[in-house]
Design a protein around this motif. Structure first.
Motif, PDB file in Angstrom:
ATOM      1  N   VAL A 188      18.968  28.651  52.538  1.00  0.00           N
ATOM      2  CA  VAL A 188      19.478  27.829  52.951  1.00  0.00           C
ATOM      3  C   VAL A 188      20.542  26.712  51.557  1.00  0.00           C
ATOM      4  O   VAL A 188      21.488  26.728  51.154  1.00  0.00           O
ATOM      5  N   ALA A 189      19.520  27.410  50.315  1.00  0.00           N
ATOM      6  CA  ALA A 189      20.649  27.078  48.362  1.00  0.00           C
ATOM      7  C   ALA A 189      21.426  27.885  49.647  1.00  0.00           C
ATOM      8  O   ALA A 189      22.503  27.454  48.534  1.00  0.00           O
ATOM      9  N   ASP A 190      21.810  29.366  49.084  1.00  0.00           N
ATOM     10  CA  ASP A 190      22.108  30.319  48.664  1.00  0.00           C
ATOM     11  C   ASP A 190      23.687  29.995  49.518  1.00  0.00           C
ATOM     12  O   ASP A 190      24.890  30.284  49.085  1.00  0.00           O
ATOM     13  N   TRP A 191      23.300  29.313  51.216  1.00  0.00           N
ATOM     14  CA  TRP A 191      24.508  29.655  52.144  1.00  0.00           C
ATOM     15  C   TRP A 191      25.423  27.615  51.470  1.00  0.00           C
ATOM     16  O   TRP A 191      26.162  28.019  51.588  1.00  0.00           O
ATOM     17  N   GLY A 192      24.132  27.183  51.070  1.00  0.00           N
ATOM     18  CA  GLY A 192      24.961  25.648  50.690  1.00  0.00           C
ATOM     19  C   GLY A 192      25.916  25.990  49.836  1.00  0.00           C
ATOM     20  O   GLY A 192      27.276  25.983  49.129  1.00  0.00           O
ATOM     21  N   VAL A 193      25.610  26.816  48.368  1.00  0.00           N
ATOM     22  CA  VAL A 193      26.772  27.825  47.817  1.00  0.00           C
ATOM     23  C   VAL A 193      27.787  28.382  47.879  1.00  0.00           C
ATOM     24  O   VAL A 193      29.059  27.959  47.912  1.00  0.00           O
ATOM     25  N   LYS A 194      27.407  28.778  49.302  1.00  0.00           N
ATOM     26  CA  LYS A 194      28.150  29.631  49.737  1.00  0.00           C
ATOM     27  C   LYS A 194      29.725  29.281  49.790  1.00  0.00           C
ATOM     28  O   LYS A 194      30.214  29.454  50.019  1.00  0.00           O
ATOM     29  N   LEU A 195      29.289  28.378  51.046  1.00  0.00           N
ATOM     30  CA  LEU A 195      29.773  26.982  51.836  1.00  0.00           C
ATOM     31  C   LEU A 195      30.507  26.734  50.720  1.00  0.00           C
ATOM     32  O   LEU A 195      32.256  25.961  50.795  1.00  0.00           O
ATOM     33  N   ALA A 196      30.545  25.952  48.992  1.00  0.00           N
ATOM     34  CA  ALA A 196      31.161  25.602  48.775  1.00  0.00           C
ATOM     35  C   ALA A 196      31.823  26.379  47.914  1.00  0.00           C
ATOM     36  O   ALA A 196      33.701  25.737  47.355  1.00  0.00           O
ATOM     37  N   LEU A 197      31.635  27.680  47.158  1.00  0.00           N
ATOM     38  CA  LEU A 197      33.036  28.304  46.678  1.00  0.00           C
ATOM     39  C   LEU A 197      34.121  29.283  47.995  1.00  0.00           C
ATOM     40  O   LEU A 197      35.062  29.458  47.727  1.00  0.00           O
ATOM     41  N   ALA A 198      33.507  29.063  49.738  1.00  0.00           N
ATOM     42  CA  ALA A 198      34.235  29.180  49.705  1.00  0.00           C
ATOM     43  C   ALA A 198      36.009  28.216  49.842  1.00  0.00           C
ATOM     44  O   ALA A 198      36.621  28.402  50.424  1.00  0.00           O
ATOM     45  N   LEU A 199      35.687  26.894  49.777  1.00  0.00           N
ATOM     46  CA  LEU A 199      36.474  25.844  50.140  1.00  0.00           C
ATOM     47  C   LEU A 199      36.969  25.948  48.624  1.00  0.00           C
ATOM     48  O   LEU A 199      38.526  25.879  48.252  1.00  0.00           O
ATOM     49  N   ILE A 200      36.319  26.008  47.248  1.00  0.00           N
ATOM     50  CA  ILE A 200      36.836  25.989  46.308  1.00  0.00           C
ATOM     51  C   ILE A 200      37.556  27.242  46.555  1.00  0.00           C
ATOM     52  O   ILE A 200      39.127  27.427  45.069  1.00  0.00           O
ATOM     53  N   ALA A 201      37.730  28.281  46.606  1.00  0.00           N
ATOM     54  CA  ALA A 201      38.037  29.637  46.224  1.00  0.00           C
ATOM     55  C   ALA A 201      39.715  29.611  47.558  1.00  0.00           C
ATOM     56  O   ALA A 201      40.563  30.175  46.741  1.00  0.00           O
ATOM     57  N   LEU A 202      39.892  28.574  48.001  1.00  0.00           N
ATOM     58  CA  LEU A 202      41.205  28.292  48.891  1.00  0.00           C
ATOM     59  C   LEU A 202      42.119  28.363  47.519  1.00  0.00           C
ATOM     60  O   LEU A 202      43.712  28.463  47.300  1.00  0.00           O
ATOM     61  N   ILE A 203      41.540  27.764  46.708  1.00  0.00           N
ATOM     62  CA  ILE A 203      42.580  27.181  45.173  1.00  0.00           C
ATOM     63  C   ILE A 203      43.312  28.451  44.755  1.00  0.00           C
ATOM     64  O   ILE A 203      44.844  29.327  44.412  1.00  0.00           O
ATOM     65  N   PRO A 204      42.441  29.591  44.802  1.00  0.00           N
ATOM     66  CA  PRO A 204      42.780  31.186  43.223  1.00  0.00           C
ATOM     67  C   PRO A 204      43.524  32.420  44.757  1.00  0.00           C
ATOM     68  O   PRO A 204      44.576  32.775  44.326  1.00  0.00           O
ATOM     69  N   PHE A 205      43.362  31.978  46.194  1.00  0.00           N
ATOM     70  CA  PHE A 205      43.741  32.444  46.949  1.00  0.00           C
ATOM     71  C   PHE A 205      45.145  31.969  47.256  1.00  0.00           C
ATOM     72  O   PHE A 205      45.942  33.217  47.440  1.00  0.00           O
ATOM     73  N   ARG A 206      45.064  30.905  47.306  1.00  0.00           N
ATOM     74  CA  ARG A 206      46.791  30.320  47.180  1.00  0.00           C
ATOM     75  C   ARG A 206      47.153  31.278  46.457  1.00  0.00           C
ATOM     76  O   ARG A 206      49.028  31.295  46.617  1.00  0.00           O
ATOM     77  N   ALA A 207      47.074  30.416  44.875  1.00  0.00           N
ATOM     78  CA  ALA A 207      47.792  30.706  43.893  1.00  0.00           C
ATOM     79  C   ALA A 207      47.740  32.665  44.056  1.00  0.00           C
ATOM     80  O   ALA A 207      49.127  33.060  43.495  1.00  0.00           O
ATOM     81  N   LEU A 208      47.121  33.412  44.023  1.00  0.00           N
ATOM     82  CA  LEU A 208      47.114  34.781  43.564  1.00  0.00           C
ATOM     83  C   LEU A 208      47.668  35.446  44.936  1.00  0.00           C
ATOM     84  O   LEU A 208      48.405  36.304  45.319  1.00  0.00           O
ATOM     85  N   THR A 209      47.459  34.602  46.734  1.00  0.00           N
ATOM     86  CA  THR A 209      48.462  35.807  47.434  1.00  0.00           C
ATOM     87  C   THR A 209      49.858  35.646  47.076  1.00  0.00           C
ATOM     88  O   THR A 209      50.690  36.183  47.238  1.00  0.00           O
ATOM     89  N   ALA A 210      50.567  34.543  46.585  1.00  0.00           N
ATOM     90  CA  ALA A 210      51.379  33.943  46.412  1.00  0.00           C
ATOM     91  C   ALA A 210      52.177  34.650  45.365  1.00  0.00           C
ATOM     92  O   ALA A 210      53.387  35.134  45.679  1.00  0.00           O
ATOM     93  N   PRO A 270      41.473  32.047  55.703  1.00  0.00           N
ATOM     94  CA  PRO A 270      40.092  32.492  54.550  1.00  0.00           C
ATOM     95  C   PRO A 270      39.351  31.257  54.949  1.00  0.00           C
ATOM     96  O   PRO A 270      37.992  32.221  54.627  1.00  0.00           O
ATOM     97  N   LEU A 271      39.467  29.979  55.648  1.00  0.00           N
ATOM     98  CA  LEU A 271      38.125  29.055  55.204  1.00  0.00           C
ATOM     99  C   LEU A 271      36.761  29.824  56.468  1.00  0.00           C
ATOM    100  O   LEU A 271      36.568  29.975  55.915  1.00  0.00           O
ATOM    101  N   ALA A 272      38.157  30.263  57.637  1.00  0.00           N
ATOM    102  CA  ALA A 272      36.749  30.006  58.552  1.00  0.00           C
ATOM    103  C   ALA A 272      36.296  31.365  58.269  1.00  0.00           C
ATOM    104  O   ALA A 272      35.270  31.613  59.032  1.00  0.00           O
ATOM    105  N   SER A 273      37.049  32.242  57.865  1.00  0.00           N
ATOM    106  CA  SER A 273      36.613  34.036  58.164  1.00  0.00           C
ATOM    107  C   SER A 273      35.232  33.954  57.068  1.00  0.00           C
ATOM    108  O   SER A 273      34.227  34.674  57.091  1.00  0.00           O
ATOM    109  N   THR A 274      35.748  33.173  55.869  1.00  0.00           N
ATOM    110  CA  THR A 274      34.876  33.369  54.410  1.00  0.00           C
ATOM    111  C   THR A 274      33.165  32.243  55.193  1.00  0.00           C
ATOM    112  O   THR A 274      32.279  32.865  54.793  1.00  0.00           O
ATOM    113  N   ILE A 275      33.662  31.036  55.277  1.00  0.00           N
ATOM    114  CA  ILE A 275      32.045  30.039  56.025  1.00  0.00           C
ATOM    115  C   ILE A 275      31.465  31.255  57.907  1.00  0.00           C
ATOM    116  O   ILE A 275      30.467  31.253  57.385  1.00  0.00           O
ATOM    117  N   ILE A 276      32.069  31.896  58.317  1.00  0.00           N
ATOM    118  CA  ILE A 276      31.073  33.061  59.537  1.00  0.00           C
ATOM    119  C   ILE A 276      30.772  33.676  58.972  1.00  0.00           C
ATOM    120  O   ILE A 276      29.959  33.726  58.972  1.00  0.00           O
TER     121      ILE A 276
END
Length: 206
Positions: A178-200, A121-127
Motif C-alpha cells: 500500500v505504501a509503495d502504491w501510494g508513492v506510485k500514484l503521487a508520482l503519476a500525478l507529478i510526472a505529468l509536468i515533465p511528461f508535458r515538457a519533454l514530449t513538447a 499518461p495518467l490512466a496508463s501509469t495509474i493502472i
C-alpha cells in the motif's frame, strides 16, 4: 534500431539499475528509496510512446526487462545479512510485474493517445502501477505462494500488524504494498509536468 530510441533505452536502464540498488535502503517503516525511482520507468515508457509510438515504447520496455533480469541474477550472487540480496521469489515477482505492467501501460496509452494530453499518461501509469504493485508483492511475499521457493522463509512478511501502523490488521507485506502504491500514484500525478515538457520538446516539427 532507430538511434532516436537510445536515450529512452539508456534512461530506462539507469532507472532499473538505480532502483535495484536503492531498494536495499529503507526509507521510514514501509518504503525503500527504490520506491521513488522505479515509478519513473512509466514516465520513460509514456514519453517514448507519445513521441515515437507503441513499438518504440515496447522496445524500451524490453531493454528495461533484460537489464532487470541481469540485476536480479547479480543480486542472487550477493549475500547480505539475511541471505542473498535477491531471492527467487523477488526475482520472479520483479520480472513478471515489470513486464506485465509496462506492456499494459503501453496498450492503455495507445488506446487513449488521441484524447486530452494528460489522459493517456495518467490512466496508463495509474493502472500499470497498480498491477505492478499487486503482482510484485503478492508473488514475492504472500504466504499462499510459498511453494514457489519453499526454502525461502518469508514469514516475517506475514506478520499481522495495523495497516501502515494505524489501519485495520493486515499482513506486513500488504502495508509495504500500500505504501509503495501510494508513492506510485503521487508520482503519476507529478510526472505529468515533465511528461508535458519533454514530449513538447521532443515532438518532431510538423
Amino acid at each position: 534500431m532507430n538511434r532516436a530510441y537510445i536515450p529512452g533505452i539508456i534512461a530506462m536502464a539507469a532507472i532499473v539499475v538505480a532502483s535495484n540498488i536503492l531498494v536495499q535502503f529503507l526509507f521510514g517503516n514501509w518504503l525503500t528509496w527504490g520506491a521513488f525511482t522505479y515509478p519513473l520507468a512509466f514516465l520513460v515508457t509514456d514519453i517514448m510512446n507519445r513521441v515515437y509510438g507503441a513499438q518504440a515504447a515496447r522496445r524500451v520496455v524490453l531493454a528495461g526487462f533484460v537489464v532487470g533480469v541481469i540485476c536480479s541474477l547479480i543480486g542472487t550472487q550477493i549475500t547480505g545479512e539475511f541471505g542473498p540480496l535477491v531471492t527467487l521469489r523477488i526475482a520472479v515477482g520483479s520480472a513478471i510485474a515489470f513486464l506485465t505492467a509496462q506492456l499494459l501501460d503501453v496498450a492503455i496509452f495507445s488506446a487513449l493517445r488521441n484524447g486530452a494530453w494528460w489522459r493517456a499518461p495518467l490512466a496508463s501509469t495509474i493502472i500499470g502501477s497498480t498491477v505492478d504493485t499487486a503482482l510484485f508483492f503478492t508473488i514475492a511475499f504472500s504466504a499462499g505462494l510459498t511453494f514457489l521457493e519453499p526454502g525461502n522463509d518469508v514469514s516475517w512478511a506475514g506478520e499481522v500488524l495495523p495497516l501502515l501502523g494505524v489501519g485495520p490488521m493486515a499482513p506486513l507485506w500488504v502495508s509495504l504494498a500500500v505504501a509503495d502504491w501510494g508513492v506510485k500514484l503521487a508520482l503519476a500525478l507529478i510526472a505529468l509536468i515533465p511528461f508535458r515538457a519533454l514530449t513538447a520538446r521532443l515532438a518532431p516539427a510538423s
